[in-house]
Design a protein around this motif. Structure first.
Motif, PDB file in Angstrom:
ATOM      1  N   PHE A 143       5.993  22.791  27.049  1.00 37.42           N
ATOM      2  CA  PHE A 143       5.756  21.770  26.037  1.00 37.42           C
ATOM      3  C   PHE A 143       4.296  21.817  25.614  1.00 37.42           C
ATOM      4  N   PHE A 144       4.030  21.242  24.455  1.00 35.34           N
ATOM      5  CA  PHE A 144       2.684  21.273  23.891  1.00 35.34           C
ATOM      6  C   PHE A 144       2.265  19.874  23.482  1.00 35.34           C
ATOM      7  N   ASN A 145       1.035  19.507  23.864  1.00 32.00           N
ATOM      8  CA  ASN A 145       0.429  18.294  23.328  1.00 32.00           C
ATOM      9  C   ASN A 145      -1.045  18.569  23.046  1.00 32.00           C
ATOM     10  N   GLN A 146      -1.666  17.702  22.256  1.00 32.00           N
ATOM     11  CA  GLN A 146      -3.039  17.925  21.790  1.00 32.00           C
ATOM     12  C   GLN A 146      -4.047  17.949  22.932  1.00 32.00           C
ATOM     13  N   GLN A 147      -3.898  17.094  23.929  1.00 36.23           N
ATOM     14  CA  GLN A 147      -4.883  16.989  25.000  1.00 36.23           C
ATOM     15  C   GLN A 147      -4.804  18.124  26.002  1.00 36.23           C
ATOM     16  N   GLN A 148      -3.604  18.473  26.455  1.00 38.68           N
ATOM     17  CA  GLN A 148      -3.431  19.486  27.496  1.00 38.68           C
ATOM     18  C   GLN A 148      -3.182  20.875  26.942  1.00 38.68           C
ATOM     19  N   GLY A 149      -2.798  20.982  25.708  1.00 41.23           N
ATOM     20  CA  GLY A 149      -2.416  22.267  25.152  1.00 41.23           C
ATOM     21  C   GLY A 149      -1.014  22.625  25.609  1.00 41.23           C
ATOM     22  N   GLU A 150      -0.797  23.893  25.892  1.00 39.89           N
ATOM     23  CA  GLU A 150       0.510  24.370  26.328  1.00 39.89           C
ATOM     24  C   GLU A 150       0.639  24.171  27.839  1.00 39.89           C
ATOM     25  N   VAL A 151       1.717  23.511  28.257  1.00 43.37           N
ATOM     26  CA  VAL A 151       1.954  23.223  29.669  1.00 43.37           C
ATOM     27  C   VAL A 151       3.287  23.847  30.068  1.00 43.37           C
ATOM     28  N   PHE A 152       3.299  24.522  31.215  1.00 42.32           N
ATOM     29  CA  PHE A 152       4.501  25.173  31.720  1.00 42.32           C
ATOM     30  C   PHE A 152       5.052  24.379  32.890  1.00 42.32           C
ATOM     31  N   VAL A 153       6.386  24.255  32.912  1.00 45.70           N
ATOM     32  CA  VAL A 153       7.057  23.563  34.004  1.00 45.70           C
ATOM     33  C   VAL A 153       8.171  24.475  34.512  1.00 45.70           C
ATOM     34  N   ALA A 154       8.044  24.929  35.763  1.00 41.04           N
ATOM     35  CA  ALA A 154       9.117  25.704  36.380  1.00 41.04           C
ATOM     36  C   ALA A 154      10.181  24.706  36.811  1.00 41.04           C
ATOM     37  N   VAL A 155      11.400  24.876  36.303  1.00 39.13           N
ATOM     38  CA  VAL A 155      12.472  23.927  36.602  1.00 39.13           C
ATOM     39  C   VAL A 155      13.652  24.628  37.250  1.00 39.13           C
ATOM     40  N   ASP A 156      14.322  23.880  38.098  1.00 37.70           N
ATOM     41  CA  ASP A 156      15.590  24.309  38.660  1.00 37.70           C
ATOM     42  C   ASP A 156      16.658  23.945  37.632  1.00 37.70           C
ATOM     43  N   GLU A 157      17.907  24.278  37.909  1.00 34.83           N
ATOM     44  CA  GLU A 157      18.935  23.918  36.949  1.00 34.83           C
ATOM     45  C   GLU A 157      19.032  22.407  36.814  1.00 34.83           C
ATOM     46  N   GLY A 158      19.448  21.965  35.641  1.00 31.81           N
ATOM     47  CA  GLY A 158      19.532  20.530  35.382  1.00 31.81           C
ATOM     48  C   GLY A 158      20.105  20.268  34.012  1.00 31.81           C
ATOM     49  N   ILE A 159      19.675  19.151  33.430  1.00 34.73           N
ATOM     50  CA  ILE A 159      20.196  18.753  32.130  1.00 34.73           C
ATOM     51  C   ILE A 159      19.065  18.207  31.272  1.00 34.73           C
ATOM     52  N   LEU A 160      19.169  18.458  29.959  1.00 37.51           N
ATOM     53  CA  LEU A 160      18.210  17.949  28.985  1.00 37.51           C
ATOM     54  C   LEU A 160      18.986  17.096  27.989  1.00 37.51           C
ATOM     55  N   VAL A 161      18.483  15.885  27.735  1.00 38.70           N
ATOM     56  CA  VAL A 161      19.096  14.976  26.766  1.00 38.70           C
ATOM     57  C   VAL A 161      18.028  14.610  25.746  1.00 38.70           C
ATOM     58  N   LYS A 162      18.310  14.874  24.454  1.00 43.23           N
ATOM     59  CA  LYS A 162      17.387  14.513  23.379  1.00 43.23           C
ATOM     60  C   LYS A 162      18.058  13.465  22.508  1.00 43.23           C
ATOM     61  N   THR A 163      17.405  12.297  22.409  1.00 44.99           N
ATOM     62  CA  THR A 163      17.882  11.233  21.522  1.00 44.99           C
ATOM     63  C   THR A 163      16.685  10.742  20.719  1.00 44.99           C
ATOM     64  N   GLY A 164      16.708  10.995  19.434  1.00 46.94           N
ATOM     65  CA  GLY A 164      15.576  10.638  18.585  1.00 46.94           C
ATOM     66  C   GLY A 164      14.341  11.408  19.012  1.00 46.94           C
ATOM     67  N   THR A 165      13.274  10.688  19.308  1.00 51.20           N
ATOM     68  CA  THR A 165      12.050  11.358  19.764  1.00 51.20           C
ATOM     69  C   THR A 165      11.920  11.334  21.284  1.00 51.20           C
ATOM     70  N   ASP A 166      12.951  10.841  21.979  1.00 50.04           N
ATOM     71  CA  ASP A 166      12.936  10.818  23.448  1.00 50.04           C
ATOM     72  C   ASP A 166      13.660  12.038  23.991  1.00 50.04           C
ATOM     73  N   VAL A 167      12.996  12.728  24.933  1.00 49.79           N
ATOM     74  CA  VAL A 167      13.603  13.878  25.600  1.00 49.79           C
ATOM     75  C   VAL A 167      13.557  13.607  27.097  1.00 49.79           C
ATOM     76  N   LEU A 168      14.727  13.581  27.715  1.00 50.80           N
ATOM     77  CA  LEU A 168      14.845  13.321  29.138  1.00 50.80           C
ATOM     78  C   LEU A 168      15.362  14.580  29.813  1.00 50.80           C
ATOM     79  N   VAL A 169      14.624  15.067  30.797  1.00 49.15           N
ATOM     80  CA  VAL A 169      15.012  16.252  31.559  1.00 49.15           C
ATOM     81  C   VAL A 169      15.225  15.819  33.000  1.00 49.15           C
ATOM     82  N   SER A 170      16.384  16.107  33.552  1.00 43.97           N
ATOM     83  CA  SER A 170      16.683  15.767  34.938  1.00 43.97           C
ATOM     84  C   SER A 170      17.019  17.052  35.683  1.00 43.97           C
ATOM     85  N   VAL A 171      16.190  17.370  36.709  1.00 45.83           N
ATOM     86  CA  VAL A 171      16.359  18.594  37.482  1.00 45.83           C
ATOM     87  C   VAL A 171      16.178  18.285  38.966  1.00 45.83           C
TER      88      VAL A 171
END
Length: 134
Positions: A55-83
């Motif tokens: 993911f990318f934001n202005q303060q941190q720049g590009e950030v990497f997250v190593a994730v195990d299997e899980g689920i991503l839910v996007k509703t509007g501007t909210d993104v919820l990742v559960s791993v």
């Protein structure tokens, strides 16, 4: 025109790993391939494969997250990742080394658990046989 940002939350079974309200875009590995998520993208639910979520934001720049299997839910501007497990890093090389070290530790732990379970099963069977003989 103001920049629309997303709210990203990465949930683990025991904690909230990331709660960032200034995310401009997200890239995640799904069973269908790598997908990019922007604020105006349609809402969706997708299964995540073990891999790197970026993911990318202005303060941190590009950030990497190593994730195990899980689920991503996007509703509007909210993104919820559960791993089950995840680790954050800004350097892919360092993140890879950390992930490998943790997986090796998990493998050693799994070997110990299997050994203990084998001893318990053996002890149970021995007691069961001696109980039937009496």
């Amino acid at each position: 025109m103001p920049l629309i940002l997303m709210h990203l939350k990465v949930l683990l079974p025991f904690q909230i790993l990331i709660d960032n309200t200034e995310v401009s875009h997200i890239v995640a590995e799904t069973s269908e391939g790598a997908y990019g998520f922007l604020p105006h993208r349609l809402d969706c639910v997708t299964a995540l494969l073990p891999g790197i979520l970026t993911f990318f934001n202005q303060q941190q720049g590009e950030v990497f997250v190593a994730v195990d299997e899980g689920i991503l839910v996007k509703t509007g501007t909210d993104v919820l990742v559960s791993v089950r497990s995840a680790m954050i890093g800004n350097d892919l090389t360092q993140l890879r080394a950390t992930v490998e070290k943790d997986f090796l530790a998990l493998d050693e732990e799994a070997v110990q658990v299997r050994s203990i379970m084998a001893k318990l099963e053996s002890n149970f069977l021995n007691r069961f046989v001696s109980f039937q003989q009496t």
